[in-house]
Design a protein around this motif. Structure first.
Motif, PDB file in Angstrom:
ATOM      1  N   PHE A 155      -3.503 -24.096  -5.749  1.00 58.46           N
ATOM      2  CA  PHE A 155      -3.365 -25.535  -5.990  1.00 58.46           C
ATOM      3  C   PHE A 155      -3.868 -26.339  -4.789  1.00 58.46           C
ATOM      4  O   PHE A 155      -4.571 -27.335  -4.939  1.00 58.46           O
ATOM      5  CB  PHE A 155      -1.910 -25.902  -6.272  1.00 58.46           C
ATOM      6  CG  PHE A 155      -1.353 -25.318  -7.538  1.00 58.46           C
ATOM      7  CD1 PHE A 155      -2.187 -24.903  -8.566  1.00 58.46           C
ATOM      8  CD2 PHE A 155       0.017 -25.184  -7.717  1.00 58.46           C
ATOM      9  CE1 PHE A 155      -1.690 -24.365  -9.744  1.00 58.46           C
ATOM     10  CE2 PHE A 155       0.535 -24.647  -8.884  1.00 58.46           C
ATOM     11  CZ  PHE A 155      -0.314 -24.239  -9.899  1.00 58.46           C
ATOM     12  N   ILE A 156      -3.470 -25.898  -3.601  1.00 54.94           N
ATOM     13  CA  ILE A 156      -3.855 -26.614  -2.373  1.00 54.94           C
ATOM     14  C   ILE A 156      -5.373 -26.631  -2.217  1.00 54.94           C
ATOM     15  O   ILE A 156      -5.980 -27.688  -1.983  1.00 54.94           O
ATOM     16  CB  ILE A 156      -3.190 -25.972  -1.145  1.00 54.94           C
ATOM     17  CG1 ILE A 156      -1.667 -26.139  -1.217  1.00 54.94           C
ATOM     18  CG2 ILE A 156      -3.739 -26.583   0.150  1.00 54.94           C
ATOM     19  CD1 ILE A 156      -0.904 -25.359  -0.165  1.00 54.94           C
ATOM     20  N   PHE A 157      -5.998 -25.459  -2.329  1.00 52.12           N
ATOM     21  CA  PHE A 157      -7.445 -25.372  -2.157  1.00 52.12           C
ATOM     22  C   PHE A 157      -8.183 -26.143  -3.242  1.00 52.12           C
ATOM     23  O   PHE A 157      -9.235 -26.732  -2.992  1.00 52.12           O
ATOM     24  CB  PHE A 157      -7.900 -23.913  -2.135  1.00 52.12           C
ATOM     25  CG  PHE A 157      -7.499 -23.170  -0.892  1.00 52.12           C
ATOM     26  CD1 PHE A 157      -7.759 -23.700   0.356  1.00 52.12           C
ATOM     27  CD2 PHE A 157      -6.854 -21.944  -0.971  1.00 52.12           C
ATOM     28  CE1 PHE A 157      -7.390 -23.032   1.512  1.00 52.12           C
ATOM     29  CE2 PHE A 157      -6.477 -21.269   0.169  1.00 52.12           C
ATOM     30  CZ  PHE A 157      -6.742 -21.806   1.412  1.00 52.12           C
ATOM     31  N   PHE A 158      -7.631 -26.145  -4.464  1.00 51.95           N
ATOM     32  CA  PHE A 158      -8.269 -26.892  -5.552  1.00 51.95           C
ATOM     33  C   PHE A 158      -8.264 -28.383  -5.245  1.00 51.95           C
ATOM     34  O   PHE A 158      -9.280 -29.067  -5.427  1.00 51.95           O
ATOM     35  CB  PHE A 158      -7.540 -26.625  -6.876  1.00 51.95           C
ATOM     36  CG  PHE A 158      -8.263 -27.159  -8.069  1.00 51.95           C
ATOM     37  CD1 PHE A 158      -9.167 -26.368  -8.759  1.00 51.95           C
ATOM     38  CD2 PHE A 158      -8.062 -28.458  -8.519  1.00 51.95           C
ATOM     39  CE1 PHE A 158      -9.862 -26.859  -9.864  1.00 51.95           C
ATOM     40  CE2 PHE A 158      -8.737 -28.956  -9.616  1.00 51.95           C
ATOM     41  CZ  PHE A 158      -9.641 -28.152 -10.293  1.00 51.95           C
ATOM     42  N   PHE A 159      -7.139 -28.897  -4.794  1.00 49.89           N
ATOM     43  CA  PHE A 159      -7.045 -30.317  -4.465  1.00 49.89           C
ATOM     44  C   PHE A 159      -7.997 -30.690  -3.326  1.00 49.89           C
ATOM     45  O   PHE A 159      -8.496 -31.814  -3.278  1.00 49.89           O
ATOM     46  CB  PHE A 159      -5.607 -30.688  -4.107  1.00 49.89           C
ATOM     47  CG  PHE A 159      -4.760 -31.046  -5.301  1.00 49.89           C
ATOM     48  CD1 PHE A 159      -4.885 -30.353  -6.492  1.00 49.89           C
ATOM     49  CD2 PHE A 159      -3.837 -32.069  -5.240  1.00 49.89           C
ATOM     50  CE1 PHE A 159      -4.113 -30.666  -7.600  1.00 49.89           C
ATOM     51  CE2 PHE A 159      -3.059 -32.402  -6.337  1.00 49.89           C
ATOM     52  CZ  PHE A 159      -3.197 -31.696  -7.527  1.00 49.89           C
ATOM     53  N   LEU A 160      -8.243 -29.751  -2.421  1.00 48.70           N
ATOM     54  CA  LEU A 160      -9.165 -30.020  -1.311  1.00 48.70           C
ATOM     55  C   LEU A 160     -10.590 -30.231  -1.808  1.00 48.70           C
ATOM     56  O   LEU A 160     -11.378 -30.924  -1.152  1.00 48.70           O
ATOM     57  CB  LEU A 160      -9.134 -28.866  -0.297  1.00 48.70           C
ATOM     58  CG  LEU A 160      -7.868 -28.759   0.565  1.00 48.70           C
ATOM     59  CD1 LEU A 160      -7.932 -27.526   1.453  1.00 48.70           C
ATOM     60  CD2 LEU A 160      -7.670 -30.012   1.417  1.00 48.70           C
ATOM     61  N   THR A 161     -10.922 -29.683  -2.979  1.00 47.13           N
ATOM     62  CA  THR A 161     -12.274 -29.883  -3.507  1.00 47.13           C
ATOM     63  C   THR A 161     -12.487 -31.305  -4.012  1.00 47.13           C
ATOM     64  O   THR A 161     -13.618 -31.691  -4.314  1.00 47.13           O
ATOM     65  CB  THR A 161     -12.573 -28.894  -4.664  1.00 47.13           C
ATOM     66  OG1 THR A 161     -11.736 -29.195  -5.792  1.00 47.13           O
ATOM     67  CG2 THR A 161     -12.352 -27.454  -4.236  1.00 47.13           C
ATOM     68  N   PHE A 162     -11.413 -32.076  -4.125  1.00 46.66           N
ATOM     69  CA  PHE A 162     -11.529 -33.473  -4.560  1.00 46.66           C
ATOM     70  C   PHE A 162     -11.993 -34.394  -3.432  1.00 46.66           C
ATOM     71  O   PHE A 162     -12.317 -35.567  -3.692  1.00 46.66           O
ATOM     72  CB  PHE A 162     -10.184 -33.995  -5.080  1.00 46.66           C
ATOM     73  CG  PHE A 162      -9.784 -33.464  -6.430  1.00 46.66           C
ATOM     74  CD1 PHE A 162     -10.725 -32.935  -7.296  1.00 46.66           C
ATOM     75  CD2 PHE A 162      -8.463 -33.498  -6.829  1.00 46.66           C
ATOM     76  CE1 PHE A 162     -10.358 -32.446  -8.542  1.00 46.66           C
ATOM     77  CE2 PHE A 162      -8.083 -33.009  -8.075  1.00 46.66           C
ATOM     78  CZ  PHE A 162      -9.035 -32.485  -8.924  1.00 46.66           C
ATOM     79  N   ILE A 163     -12.013 -33.912  -2.212  1.00 49.02           N
ATOM     80  CA  ILE A 163     -12.302 -34.770  -1.050  1.00 49.02           C
ATOM     81  C   ILE A 163     -13.637 -35.477  -1.202  1.00 49.02           C
ATOM     82  O   ILE A 163     -13.737 -36.699  -1.030  1.00 49.02           O
ATOM     83  CB  ILE A 163     -12.264 -33.947   0.258  1.00 49.02           C
ATOM     84  CG1 ILE A 163     -10.835 -33.504   0.554  1.00 49.02           C
ATOM     85  CG2 ILE A 163     -12.811 -34.776   1.426  1.00 49.02           C
ATOM     86  CD1 ILE A 163     -10.704 -32.611   1.777  1.00 49.02           C
ATOM     87  N   ARG A 164     -14.691 -34.722  -1.528  1.00 43.98           N
ATOM     88  CA  ARG A 164     -16.030 -35.331  -1.654  1.00 43.98           C
ATOM     89  C   ARG A 164     -16.065 -36.348  -2.786  1.00 43.98           C
ATOM     90  O   ARG A 164     -16.722 -37.392  -2.674  1.00 43.98           O
ATOM     91  CB  ARG A 164     -17.073 -34.229  -1.883  1.00 43.98           C
ATOM     92  CG  ARG A 164     -17.258 -33.284  -0.722  1.00 43.98           C
ATOM     93  CD  ARG A 164     -17.780 -33.982   0.517  1.00 43.98           C
ATOM     94  NE  ARG A 164     -19.109 -34.526   0.325  1.00 43.98           N
ATOM     95  CZ  ARG A 164     -20.225 -33.862   0.551  1.00 43.98           C
ATOM     96  NH1 ARG A 164     -20.175 -32.595   0.963  1.00 43.98           N
ATOM     97  NH2 ARG A 164     -21.389 -34.437   0.371  1.00 43.98           N
ATOM     98  N   ASP A 165     -15.356 -36.056  -3.875  1.00 49.32           N
ATOM     99  CA  ASP A 165     -15.320 -36.995  -4.999  1.00 49.32           C
ATOM    100  C   ASP A 165     -14.644 -38.295  -4.600  1.00 49.32           C
ATOM    101  O   ASP A 165     -15.104 -39.393  -4.944  1.00 49.32           O
ATOM    102  CB  ASP A 165     -14.562 -36.375  -6.179  1.00 49.32           C
ATOM    103  CG  ASP A 165     -15.300 -35.209  -6.797  1.00 49.32           C
ATOM    104  OD1 ASP A 165     -16.309 -34.774  -6.208  1.00 49.32           O
ATOM    105  OD2 ASP A 165     -14.871 -34.738  -7.862  1.00 49.32           O
ATOM    106  N   PHE A 166     -13.548 -38.172  -3.878  1.00 53.28           N
ATOM    107  CA  PHE A 166     -12.769 -39.352  -3.491  1.00 53.28           C
ATOM    108  C   PHE A 166     -13.488 -40.191  -2.432  1.00 53.28           C
ATOM    109  O   PHE A 166     -13.236 -41.383  -2.306  1.00 53.28           O
ATOM    110  CB  PHE A 166     -11.396 -38.941  -2.967  1.00 53.28           C
ATOM    111  CG  PHE A 166     -10.451 -38.459  -4.048  1.00 53.28           C
ATOM    112  CD1 PHE A 166     -10.855 -38.385  -5.373  1.00 53.28           C
ATOM    113  CD2 PHE A 166      -9.169 -38.070  -3.743  1.00 53.28           C
ATOM    114  CE1 PHE A 166      -9.998 -37.936  -6.375  1.00 53.28           C
ATOM    115  CE2 PHE A 166      -8.291 -37.623  -4.729  1.00 53.28           C
ATOM    116  CZ  PHE A 166      -8.715 -37.554  -6.046  1.00 53.28           C
TER     117      PHE A 166
END
Length: 199
Positions: free
Chosen positions: A174-185
């Motif tokens: 879950f943690i690593f998946f949420f980290l992939t949102f960084i570029r999108d955000f």
């Protein structure tokens, strides 16, 4: 179902810190998921790559997972094990469904809003989390006692150990998946408009 993840916060004062941090994590999860929802809605206005109802469904599943986290934080493993375990099952189950749905939505948004590389990473994390979630439930269901201090060789130790490995795998997924949102955000800006009405 026995939540090995919660073993870290069953006894005071650790239980207070555990509960507080889980609630903070749940709140941050709600914020992240809602921003993700808004981002997809905005992107979808021009691209129409996913149904709005699907995006809303994904958000609702994610929020259910955060509610499950709140239950885990509020009802301790040894004090109210049944309620605690239900909360953990909802948190992990909803979380796995959420990241899987988000991976599918990410593929649908390619190549305009996501790169296939990021999508592959998200789907890999989702797959690993799904694979780990199933044995986590199976091993946990075989544990016949609820306790904190385990020693190698005792009854159900192997089930507890394997369940713990799977549970931490899903949690870090879950943690690593949420980290992939960084570029999108980073491409997303929140504008708050205020209106002043004068009589």
């Amino acid at each position: 179902f026995s939540s090995c993840f919660s073993d870290t916060g069953t006894k005071p004062p650790e239980s207070g810190v555990f509960g507080f941090m889980i609630n903070i994590s749940a709140l941050l999860g709600v914020i992240t998921m809602y921003i993700r929802y808004l981002l997809i809605e905005k992107q979808n206005e021009s691209s129409h790559f996913v149904r709005s109802s699907c995006n809303m469904f994904s958000l609702c599943i994610g929020l259910m997972g955060c509610i499950g986290m709140g239950i885990v934080a509020t009802f301790q493993e040894l004090a109210v094990p049944t309620v605690h375990d239900i909360g953990a099952l909802v948190a992990f189950g909803s979380g796995v469904i959420y990241i899987t749905l988000q991976s599918i939505i990410s593929y649908k948004s390619c190549p305009q809003w996501n790169t296939y590389f990021v999508c592959h990473i998200r789907m890999a994390i989702s797959a690993i989390s799904c694979i780990a979630f199933i044995p986590m439930i199976v091993f946990a269901s075989q544990i016949s006692m609820t306790k904190i201090d385990w020693t190698p060789g005792e009854k159900d130790y192997t089930y507890h150990f394997m369940s713990a490995i799977c549970e931490w795998t899903v949690a870090f997924g879950f943690i690593f998946f949420f980290l992939t949102f960084i570029r999108d955000f980073q491409k997303f800006s929140l504008r708050i408009s205020t209106e002043i009405h004068e009589d």
